[in-house]
Design a protein around this motif. Structure first.
Motif, mmCIF file in Angstrom:
data_model
loop_
_atom_site.group_PDB
_atom_site.id
_atom_site.type_symbol
_atom_site.label_atom_id
_atom_site.label_comp_id
_atom_site.label_asym_id
_atom_site.label_seq_id
_atom_site.Cartn_x
_atom_site.Cartn_y
_atom_site.Cartn_z
ATOM 1 N N ARG A 92 48.017 5.234 -56.444
ATOM 2 C CA ARG A 92 47.150 6.103 -55.233
ATOM 3 C C ARG A 92 46.681 7.424 -55.911
ATOM 4 N NH1 ARG A 92 51.491 8.214 -51.465
ATOM 5 N NH2 ARG A 92 51.697 9.832 -53.183
ATOM 6 N N ASP A 93 47.537 8.266 -56.430
ATOM 7 C CA ASP A 93 47.089 9.475 -56.898
ATOM 8 C C ASP A 93 46.128 9.902 -58.162
ATOM 9 O OD1 ASP A 93 48.469 10.516 -54.571
ATOM 10 O OD2 ASP A 93 50.474 10.927 -55.495
ATOM 11 N N ARG A 94 46.454 8.633 -58.941
ATOM 12 C CA ARG A 94 45.633 9.130 -60.303
ATOM 13 C C ARG A 94 44.632 7.642 -60.586
ATOM 14 N NH1 ARG A 94 50.744 10.773 -61.071
ATOM 15 N NH2 ARG A 94 51.488 9.020 -61.722
ATOM 16 N N GLY A 95 45.008 6.529 -59.913
ATOM 17 C CA GLY A 95 44.222 5.481 -60.308
ATOM 18 C C GLY A 95 44.376 4.908 -61.865
ATOM 19 N N TRP A 96 45.758 5.362 -62.080
ATOM 20 C CA TRP A 96 46.269 4.900 -63.513
ATOM 21 C C TRP A 96 47.609 4.896 -63.614
ATOM 22 C CZ3 TRP A 96 48.932 6.787 -67.686
ATOM 23 C CH2 TRP A 96 48.780 6.048 -68.986
ATOM 24 N N VAL A 97 48.419 3.885 -64.276
ATOM 25 C CA VAL A 97 49.529 4.077 -64.783
ATOM 26 C C VAL A 97 49.649 3.245 -66.101
ATOM 27 C CG1 VAL A 97 50.768 4.541 -62.545
ATOM 28 C CG2 VAL A 97 50.558 2.059 -63.457
ATOM 29 N N HIS A 98 50.492 3.532 -66.876
ATOM 30 C CA HIS A 98 50.500 2.937 -68.202
ATOM 31 C C HIS A 98 50.788 1.327 -68.165
ATOM 32 C CE1 HIS A 98 54.751 2.543 -69.760
ATOM 33 N NE2 HIS A 98 54.990 4.021 -69.306
ATOM 34 N N HIS A 99 50.970 0.683 -69.327
ATOM 35 C CA HIS A 99 50.846 -0.614 -69.291
ATOM 36 C C HIS A 99 52.270 -1.418 -68.808
ATOM 37 C CE1 HIS A 99 52.723 0.159 -73.145
ATOM 38 N NE2 HIS A 99 53.378 -1.160 -73.108
ATOM 39 N N ILE A 100 53.331 -0.551 -68.866
ATOM 40 C CA ILE A 100 54.767 -1.213 -68.377
ATOM 41 C C ILE A 100 54.778 -1.110 -67.012
ATOM 42 C CG2 ILE A 100 57.174 -0.988 -68.594
ATOM 43 C CD1 ILE A 100 55.967 -2.493 -70.964
ATOM 44 N N PRO A 101 54.693 -0.188 -66.345
ATOM 45 C CA PRO A 101 54.486 -0.037 -65.122
ATOM 46 C C PRO A 101 53.488 -0.863 -64.006
ATOM 47 C CG PRO A 101 54.426 2.193 -65.699
ATOM 48 C CD PRO A 101 54.259 1.420 -66.829
ATOM 49 N N ARG A 102 52.478 -1.310 -64.859
ATOM 50 C CA ARG A 102 51.676 -2.335 -64.344
ATOM 51 C C ARG A 102 52.215 -3.763 -64.627
ATOM 52 N NH1 ARG A 102 45.468 -0.590 -66.141
ATOM 53 N NH2 ARG A 102 45.766 1.356 -66.812
ATOM 54 N N LEU A 103 52.872 -3.783 -65.619
ATOM 55 C CA LEU A 103 53.443 -5.259 -65.916
ATOM 56 C C LEU A 103 54.613 -5.581 -65.083
ATOM 57 C CD1 LEU A 103 53.050 -8.134 -67.456
ATOM 58 C CD2 LEU A 103 54.168 -7.105 -69.416
ATOM 59 N N MET A 104 55.727 -4.448 -65.301
ATOM 60 C CA MET A 104 56.932 -4.785 -65.026
ATOM 61 C C MET A 104 57.733 -4.136 -63.613
ATOM 62 S SD MET A 104 57.642 -6.714 -67.823
ATOM 63 C CE MET A 104 59.243 -7.076 -67.062
ATOM 64 N N VAL A 105 56.461 -3.416 -63.174
ATOM 65 C CA VAL A 105 57.040 -2.932 -61.886
ATOM 66 C C VAL A 105 56.007 -3.555 -60.908
ATOM 67 C CG1 VAL A 105 56.922 -1.028 -60.174
ATOM 68 C CG2 VAL A 105 57.913 -0.551 -62.781
ATOM 69 N N LEU A 106 54.779 -3.418 -60.954
ATOM 70 C CA LEU A 106 53.796 -3.976 -60.007
ATOM 71 C C LEU A 106 53.640 -5.359 -60.161
ATOM 72 C CD1 LEU A 106 51.155 -1.122 -60.450
ATOM 73 C CD2 LEU A 106 52.490 -1.595 -58.507
ATOM 74 N N GLY A 107 53.139 -5.627 -61.248
ATOM 75 C CA GLY A 107 53.162 -7.298 -61.459
ATOM 76 C C GLY A 107 54.234 -8.147 -61.312
ATOM 77 N N ASN A 108 55.382 -7.690 -61.880
ATOM 78 C CA ASN A 108 56.460 -8.331 -61.871
ATOM 79 C C ASN A 108 56.827 -8.497 -60.161
ATOM 80 O OD1 ASN A 108 59.228 -9.266 -62.360
ATOM 81 N ND2 ASN A 108 60.098 -7.238 -62.610
ATOM 82 N N TYR A 109 57.005 -7.663 -59.424
ATOM 83 C CA TYR A 109 57.181 -7.683 -58.098
ATOM 84 C C TYR A 109 56.156 -8.574 -57.452
ATOM 85 C CZ TYR A 109 59.330 -6.287 -53.547
ATOM 86 O OH TYR A 109 59.910 -6.525 -52.310
ATOM 87 N N ALA A 110 54.753 -8.675 -57.680
ATOM 88 C CA ALA A 110 53.922 -9.425 -57.114
ATOM 89 C C ALA A 110 54.170 -10.826 -57.464
ATOM 90 C CB ALA A 110 52.519 -9.246 -57.511
ATOM 91 N N MET A 111 54.569 -11.051 -58.772
ATOM 92 C CA MET A 111 54.965 -12.543 -59.007
ATOM 93 C C MET A 111 56.157 -12.975 -58.469
ATOM 94 S SD MET A 111 55.220 -14.057 -62.861
ATOM 95 C CE MET A 111 56.459 -13.112 -63.269
#
Length: 485
Positions: free
Chosen positions: A339-358
């Motif tokens: 929300r605040d930066r339009g960016w997080v690094h690859h592990i939050p993308r994969l293991m927090v956001l993507g993991n939860y979506a899956m």
């Protein structure tokens, strides 16, 4: 010499045949009418276009559509999306050249890929290292190992809120940024154009000079610390030692070849350890090129792949980046970063956001679209294989050997998010059960028939059968559904 039409992700000098070649740039408001992009992504793209228009013989045309802006014979480098390529092919007096901005050519990739049962990054990466003579000593990899990933999985330093590496040089906005911000405000107010995310100061390069300054700073000051903790997360340190170069590379401001050459030179000059240089080079020479080529190689139907039959819509709190609605500290913190930066690094993308979506069974196509719109470095080619294949395992393993599903124990080991969280990563049932831990077991149970043949999941599936509270966990997670945890 024909004028070169540059798309907004082709802004660097390597997209021209000569520094004096005349340029056409097109700014189309229609792009932002069709989909709700992150406000900072829109700002970055428009700022980069308008800054590029100040350099050399450049025509910047602000038009309703791209087609009406191209009114003279031009050449254009192969675009990065199918829609843009189809547009180029329809237009008269436009000659399309081979793609630039990537390292391995499409012809070489197809030659490598054809006939393989599965396409894996590691195999392609070894091919690319040999083919382009990167980090090689004759026919062998420098140091005797192709992949030093095992050296780069350290958790964050215990008791430290920040990694302590030098901050990247700040971006200083100018009058072009002021005008972009005023235009976006007006579009929202008068034209009904909708954005997501917070406005804020521009955080990423919009010019070649800014991008080169970031590259030099990373190689000199951050690359030496990058490797060991590239997979670690700290709530108060979103940048860690990451390069923050993906937005600039994906805008075309940096040539990926010059980036990896500088990283290799830092290693060979003794200024960066091999594990860090190799890990960083693998991200660009390996992963970035790999997902670009898979976007074209897998064809247009790949985006609709859904082998796990995940059909749930994105919940409003996630789609709208409402981090304040979430109590789980890791998910709330990472969503706030988007929300605040339009960016997080690859592990939050994969293991927090993507993991939860899956785990929750959200539509892979909707998740890929969300990543495309909400990240400043997101493009269709970037997110298709990254999300459909790797993050959501929606292709059944065509390009990834296992689903990247994990429970709270992984997040607890690799971050400080679990400290102070209302949920306990060791608990799967009850009021303080971690939604990632419970969601992990529910995901395995739901997809056990599809995953039973995957040798990398043999032990987790054996553990699943030993859970005496599995039925209660499944009922709990069914009730939780997609509500904000």
């Amino acid at each position: 010499m024909r004028r070169r039409w540059l798309f907004a992700d082709q802004l660097g000098p390597h997209f021209l045949d000569s520094p004096r070649q005349p340029v056409l740039l097109v700014e189309s408001k229609a792009v932002f009418r069709r989909r709700a992009f992150h406000r900072q992504k829109a700002h970055l793209v428009l700022s980069a276009l308008r800054h590029r228009a100040q350099e050399g013989d450049v025509r910047l045309v602000q038009a309703r559509t791209y087609a009406e802006a191209v009114d003279e014979p031009v050449t254009v480098c192969h675009p990065t999306s199918r829609a843009a390529r189809d547009l180029v092919r329809r237009l008269p007096d436009v000659r399309m050249l081979p793609p630039r901005g990537f390292i391995t050519t499409p012809q070489d990739f197809v030659t490598w890929a054809d006939g393989r049962d599965h396409l894996r990054l590691e195999d392609f990466y070894r091919y690319a290292r040999r083919h382009h003579d990167v980090l090689m000593e004759g026919a062998e990899p420098v140091g005797g190992r192709w992949n030093l990933d095992a050296d780069n999985r350290e958790p964050p330093p215990r008791g430290s809120a920040r990694l302590g590496v030098p901050e990247p040089p700040a971006i200083v906005e100018d009058e072009i940024d002021d005008q972009v911000r005023a235009d976006l405000d007006r579009w929202e107010r008068e034209d009904g154009i909708v954005f997501v995310g917070a406005d804020g100061p521009r955080l990423f390069p919009a010019t070649r000079a800014e991008a080169l300054a970031r590259l030099r700073h990373f190689v000199d000051h951050r690359l030496p610390e990058f490797g060991p903790r590239e997979d670690a997360m700290l709530a108060a340190d979103p940048w860690m030692a990451h390069s923050l170069l993906s937005p600039a590379i994906n805008l075309g401001l940096l040539d990926p070849l010059e980036v990896i050459e500088q990283a290799e030179r830092a290693y060979r000059d003794g200024n960066a350890p091999l594990a860090g240089a190799e890990g960083f080079i693998r991200q660009i020479l390996g992963w970035r090129d790999f997902v670009w080529h898979l976007y074209w190689y897998f064809g247009p139907h790949y985006r609709a792949a859904d082998e796990l039959q995940a059909h749930r819509e994105l919940p409003a709190w996630f789609a709208d980046l409402d981090a304040d609605a979430v109590e789980a500290r890791c998910l709330s913190g990472v969503l706030a970063g988007v929300r605040d930066r339009g960016w997080v690094h690859h592990i939050p993308r994969l293991m927090v956001l993507g993991n939860y979506a899956m785990q929750r069974g959200w539509s892979p196509a909707a998740v890929a679209d969300w990543f495309h719109r909400c990240f400043v470095d997101g493009y269709e080619w970037v997110m298709t294989a990254n999300v459909i294949g790797m993050s959501q395992y929606a292709d059944g393993g065509r390009m990834s050997s296992k689903p990247y599903a994990a429970g709270g124990s992984y997040l607890n080991r690799m971050s400080d998010y679990c400290r102070g969280c209302r949920y306990d990563p060791k608990v799967r049932l009850g009021a303080n059960a971690c939604p990632y831990t419970a969601g992990y077991w529910a995901f395995l149970a739901r997809h056990e028939p599809q995953l039973s043949g995957n040798h990398r999941l043999r032990r987790p599936l054996q553990g699943l059968r030993r859970l005496d509270d599995l039925d209660a966990v499944l009922a709990q997670e069914q009730a939780r559904g997609s509500s904000a945890p």
